[in-house]
Structure formats: C-alpha cells, structure tokens
Design an enzyme around this catalytic site. Structure first.
Site: not given
Ligand code: F6R
Length: 241
Positions: A67, A136, A138, A143
């Site tokens: 992403d 949440n 994702h 999302e």
């Molecule tokens: C980012 C991604 C997101 C993160 C998620 C958790 O490339 O794929 O889905 O894995 O937002 O983020 P952290 O690791 O910062 O808790």
C-alpha cells in the site's frame, strides 16, 4: 492457521525474520509481498543483519509492497516508499528493478491501480505475503467494508486508522485521507501469509481475527479461509485468546 506465540517484540521479529529467510533460501527468486508500519521495523533490521552476516542473498528476490498513501511523494518521510527504501532496500543487495511500490503522486489514480495490477500479474503469484493488522482489522489499507475487495484500489481511510496513524505525523491534519492498496483478493492469492502483531492494543483485533466471524467489516478475518497462514505474535497481542 499456525500461531507462534512469543514473549517479546524482538522475539516476534526474529521468528518472523527466520520464516522469511527460509522462504528466500528455499526459493532465491521468491516474490515477497511486504508491509510497512511500526510492527515490521525490527523484522527488517533482523533481515538486514542476516544479509550483512552473509546468511541471506536478496539478489534475485522480487518484492511488491501492499500500500501507499495518496499525496505523499518518495521523499516524504511518511511515505511507504521512503520507509522501504531507507529502512530496508538500501541496506540489502536487492536489485533496483526488483522492488515495486505504488506511486502516491500519480496524477491518475485509476491508471496507477492499473499499472500496479500489471506488475502484480507479471510477477506471478506472491510466494509469501507479510501482513500487519490495523486496530480496526484492516490489512494493507483494506478498511472495514461491506464486501471483500477484488482489485487494487484507492481506499478512504476510516477515522480510527487516521487517528492511529497520526502518531507518525507532526500534525493529525497531515495524515492523508486516501491510500492505494492491494485488494483482499490479491492478498488471499499469495501462497503463504505471515501475519505479525505485538502489543496489548492489538489483543482485541487478534481475537476477532482468529476466533471471530468472517466478515468484510473485519477484513483480517478472511485469513481464516487461507490454507497457509502463520501468525507470529507476542503474548500481549494474543492475551485474549
Ligand atoms: C502498512 C499496512 C498496514 C499496517 C497496519 C498496522 O503497509 O499494511 O495494514 O500493517 O496499519 O500498522 P502498525 O504496524 O503501525 O500497527
């Protein structure tokens, strides 16, 4: 689903790095799907160490990131491009043309999705997809929604994600409101999935991910239907299971 419980964040990172290292050793030209965020930071350091110590060779490895924020350029420290190049790719012997990231500054979002889609198709199947999980549920930036996504797309970030990710930005207003993401379908088509999680704030979502109902309102729950998922998480993240 295999679940490996660790005591610390560092142990989680080491175990996950070992899994990725085994993948590369068994198939040197593996296609890795990569994630960013706070969770994999130490994992990337562990992989760099393995390269420096001569244990790993990335010369044939190909990668595709999950992403990218829309509106952040490559030099912006919060862009996932900046993260990957500065925290990982610059420190290993991956070839420049072998890593792929979305372009947050693309003028035409549909064209950018199309371009990335073609890259994914040309790489063939992702051998190992690394994932973190948002509070949440994702994965990538998929999302909560009424359906599981099928095509790479530009998603509007939910308030919970914007709030959570504001910890990386000087001003919460700076958090981009849209992000490109691989679709759930792309993720589910990977041969193997490695999900990592740490910390108490991930406990509730990890319970839903593993034991909850499979629903697009909790995107990570779809992993229950994948045939080869390994979860490496610390005891805090697994404390409600
Ligand atoms: C980012 C991604 C997101 C993160 C998620 C958790 O490339 O794929 O889905 O894995 O937002 O983020 P952290 O690791 O910062 O808790």
């Amino acid at each position: 689903m295999r679940i490996i419980k660790t005591y610390t964040y560092e142990e989680m990172s080491s175990k996950a790095a070992d899994i990725i290292a085994s993948q590369i050793k068994s198939k040197p030209d593996s296609v890795l799907g990569l994630a960013t965020g706070s969770t994999p930071k130490c994992l990337y350091e562990k992989l760099i160490n393995k390269y420096v110590e001569g244990e790993l060779d990335f010369s044939q490895v190909r990668t595709v990131n999950l992403d990218e924020y829309k509106g952040l350029d490559k030099d912006n420290e919060q862009s996932y491009y900046y993260y990957m190049v500065n925290k990982f790719f610059n420190h290993i012997n991956i070839q420049e043309g072998n890593y792929h990231l979305l372009n947050g500054m693309a003028e035409d979002s549909d064209e950018e999705c199309k371009r990335y889609n073609e890259i994914i198709r040309s790489l063939g199947q992702i051998d190992l997809q690394l994932l973190g999980v948002g509070l949440n549920g994702h994965i990538g930036f998929n999302e909560p929604n009424d359906y599981f996504s099928k095509e790479i797309y530009l998603d509007a970030l939910k308030e919970k994600t914007i709030k959570s990710n504001s910890r990386f930005f000087k001003d919460p207003e700076d958090v981009p409101r849209f992000a490109y993401t691989l679709a759930i379908k792309d993720i589910m088509q990977a041969k193997k999935i490695l999900l990592i999680a740490n910390g108490k704030n991930k406990a509730e979502i990890m319970r839903e991910a593993i034991c909850g109902k499979i629903t697009p309102q909790v995107p990570v729950s779809i992993l229950q239907l994948h045939q080869d998922v390994t979860i490496v998480a610390d005891c805090e993240a697994l404390s409600l299971i």
